[in-house]
Scaffold this active site. Structure first.
Site, short mmCIF file in Angstrom:
data_model
loop_
_atom_site.label_atom_id
_atom_site.label_comp_id
_atom_site.label_asym_id
_atom_site.label_seq_id
_atom_site.Cartn_x
_atom_site.Cartn_y
_atom_site.Cartn_z
CB SER A 136 45.68 49.67 21.88
OG SER A 136 46.43 49.49 20.69
CG ASN A 148 34.96 47.44 22.51
OD1 ASN A 148 36.08 47.04 22.19
ND2 ASN A 148 34.03 47.73 21.61
CE1 TYR A 175 43.24 54.02 19.77
CE2 TYR A 175 45.43 53.08 19.52
CZ TYR A 175 44.05 52.91 19.63
OH TYR A 175 43.51 51.65 19.61
CB ALA A 176 50.14 55.76 22.36
CB SER A 179 43.57 57.60 25.14
OG SER A 179 43.58 56.71 24.04
CE LYS A 180 42.40 52.70 22.94
NZ LYS A 180 41.17 51.96 23.24
CB ILE A 212 41.57 43.15 15.64
CG1 ILE A 212 42.41 42.84 16.89
CG2 ILE A 212 40.38 42.19 15.50
CD1 ILE A 212 42.98 41.45 16.98
P1 NAD Z 1 35.15 50.09 15.52
O1 NAD Z 1 35.33 51.46 14.96
O2 NAD Z 1 34.42 49.09 14.69
O3 NAD Z 1 34.41 50.15 16.93
C1 NAD Z 1 34.44 51.26 17.78
C2 NAD Z 1 33.01 51.51 18.24
O4 NAD Z 1 33.00 52.56 19.22
C3 NAD Z 1 32.10 51.98 17.08
O5 NAD Z 1 30.93 51.19 17.08
C4 NAD Z 1 31.80 53.42 17.43
O6 NAD Z 1 30.52 53.85 17.01
C5 NAD Z 1 31.90 53.40 18.95
N1 NAD Z 1 32.17 54.72 19.51
C6 NAD Z 1 33.17 55.57 19.17
N2 NAD Z 1 33.07 56.71 19.88
C7 NAD Z 1 31.99 56.56 20.69
C8 NAD Z 1 31.37 57.39 21.66
N3 NAD Z 1 31.84 58.63 21.93
N4 NAD Z 1 30.28 56.94 22.32
C9 NAD Z 1 29.78 55.70 22.04
N5 NAD Z 1 30.32 54.87 21.14
C10 NAD Z 1 31.41 55.31 20.46
O7 NAD Z 1 36.59 49.56 15.87
P2 NAD Z 1 37.09 48.38 16.85
O8 NAD Z 1 38.39 47.95 16.27
O9 NAD Z 1 36.04 47.38 17.11
O10 NAD Z 1 37.42 49.20 18.18
C11 NAD Z 1 37.02 48.80 19.47
C12 NAD Z 1 38.11 49.12 20.46
O11 NAD Z 1 39.24 48.34 20.15
C13 NAD Z 1 38.59 50.57 20.48
O12 NAD Z 1 38.72 50.99 21.82
C14 NAD Z 1 39.94 50.50 19.82
O13 NAD Z 1 40.81 51.51 20.26
C15 NAD Z 1 40.40 49.12 20.25
N6 NAD Z 1 41.46 48.51 19.44
C16 NAD Z 1 41.23 48.08 18.15
C17 NAD Z 1 42.25 47.50 17.43
C18 NAD Z 1 42.06 47.01 16.02
O14 NAD Z 1 43.05 46.67 15.35
N7 NAD Z 1 40.84 46.95 15.50
C19 NAD Z 1 43.50 47.33 18.02
C20 NAD Z 1 43.71 47.78 19.31
C21 NAD Z 1 42.67 48.35 20.02
#
Ligand code: NAD
Length: 260
Positions: free
Chosen positions: A141, A89, A156-157, A159-160, A189
């Site tokens: 995503s 995640n 980003y897109a 990678s997803k 979210i």
């Molecule tokens: P967030 O920033 O709270 O969580 C991301 C977590 O990943 C953080 O705890 C961060 O410390 C950790 N992280 C980042 N790089 C890292 C690394 N190199 N090694 C270990 N840990 C690492 O944000 P989130 O929204 O909870 O994101 C979680 C996932 O959800 C991500 O992959 C993000 O792309 C995806 N996402 C989020 C949304 C949204 O709207 N929040 C939408 C689509 C996708």
């Protein structure tokens, strides 16, 4: 208690979607390996789980580093002797910029964390997942899968999108070992993900798209919550999803259908 006796690795467990999933899976009996870049990132989550009578450990690793991920999986399997669930995640938004301004090292950083990090997380877990079967859930995503209007978010897109191809490839490869692999594609979210976004001059390439009022149809524009996503993660991790593998599930209140 859908996950009693199972061991779950959750990357990015210190915040947002990872944190909410850690609580939800722990509530259903899973032992949680909460992986973060630093111990500080995940200590509180581990404490909250143990305070509520669950089992959890801190695992420190950068998901983009092979040696650290190999060591992380060793730590978990030495502690509990098994690994059943992987929630890959962790991720960053990275730099969002016009293509001419997006530097190669910025591209690499996003791809290294989001895509290579997913590969490393799953790769080192596979020998243990194969022992008894298991479930892998990858956070992709709406961007790169059903939405292409976030101009500037190119790395980003990509990678997803790559995560979806990765999941489908290994869903086939690991199917015979009873390892299911699925992808969740969240829309907006409410988390701290924006703190990991560096937007550079994206107004130069932004296409003005006028959305009807309320850009998320189901919620009149309100973003979803991490807890809603955690319920999907629980479902995919559990035996309730025993015939579901190799597929995306969009969790976005129909947002991506409107903004494709
Ligand atoms: P967030 O920033 O709270 O969580 C991301 C977590 O990943 C953080 O705890 C961060 O410390 C950790 N992280 C980042 N790089 C890292 C690394 N190199 N090694 C270990 N840990 C690492 O944000 P989130 O929204 O909870 O994101 C979680 C996932 O959800 C991500 O992959 C993000 O792309 C995806 N996402 C989020 C949304 C949204 O709207 N929040 C939408 C689509 C996708």
């Amino acid at each position: 208690m859908k996950l009693a006796g199972r061991v779950a690795l959750i990357t990015g467990a210190g915040s947002g979607l990872g944190e909410a999933a850690a609580y939800e899976l722990a509530r259903h009996g899973a032992k949680i390996a909460a992986l973060g870049r630093s111990e500080d990132d995940v200590e509180n989550v581990v404490q909250q789980i143990t305070d509520r009578g669950g089992e959890a450990i801190v695992v420190k690793a950068d998901i983009s580093q092979a040696d650290q991920m190999q060591q992380a999986i060793e730590t978990i399997t030495q502690k509990w002797g098994r690994l059943d669930i992987v929630f890959a995640n962790a991720g960053i938004n990275g730099v969002w910029a016009p293509l001419e301004e997006l530097d190669p090292d910025e591209w690499d950083q996003t791809l290294n964390i989001n895509l290579k990090g997913t590969y490393l997380t799953v790769k080192y877990a596979v020998p243990y997942l194969k022992k008894q079967g298991g479930s892998v859930i990858i956070t992709s995503s709406v961007n790169g899968t059903r939405m292409f209007s976030n101009t500037g978010a190119t790395a980003y897109a990509c990678s997803k999108a790559g995560q979806v191809a990765f999941a489908k490839m290994i869903a086939v490869e690991l199917g015979p070992a009873k390892v299911r692999v699925n992808v969740i594609c969240p829309g907006a979210i409410e988390t701290n993900i924006d703190a990991n976004t560096e937007k550079q001059h994206i107004e130069e390439v932004k296409i003005p798209v006028e959305f009807p009022e309320g850009e998320i149809p189901l919620t009149h524009g309100q973003p979803g919550t991490s807890e809603q996503v955690a319920k999907l993660v629980l479902f995919l991790a559990s035996d309730d999803a025993s015939h579901i593998s190799g597929t995306e599930v969009w969790i976005d209140g129909a947002q991506s259908l409107l903004q494709g």
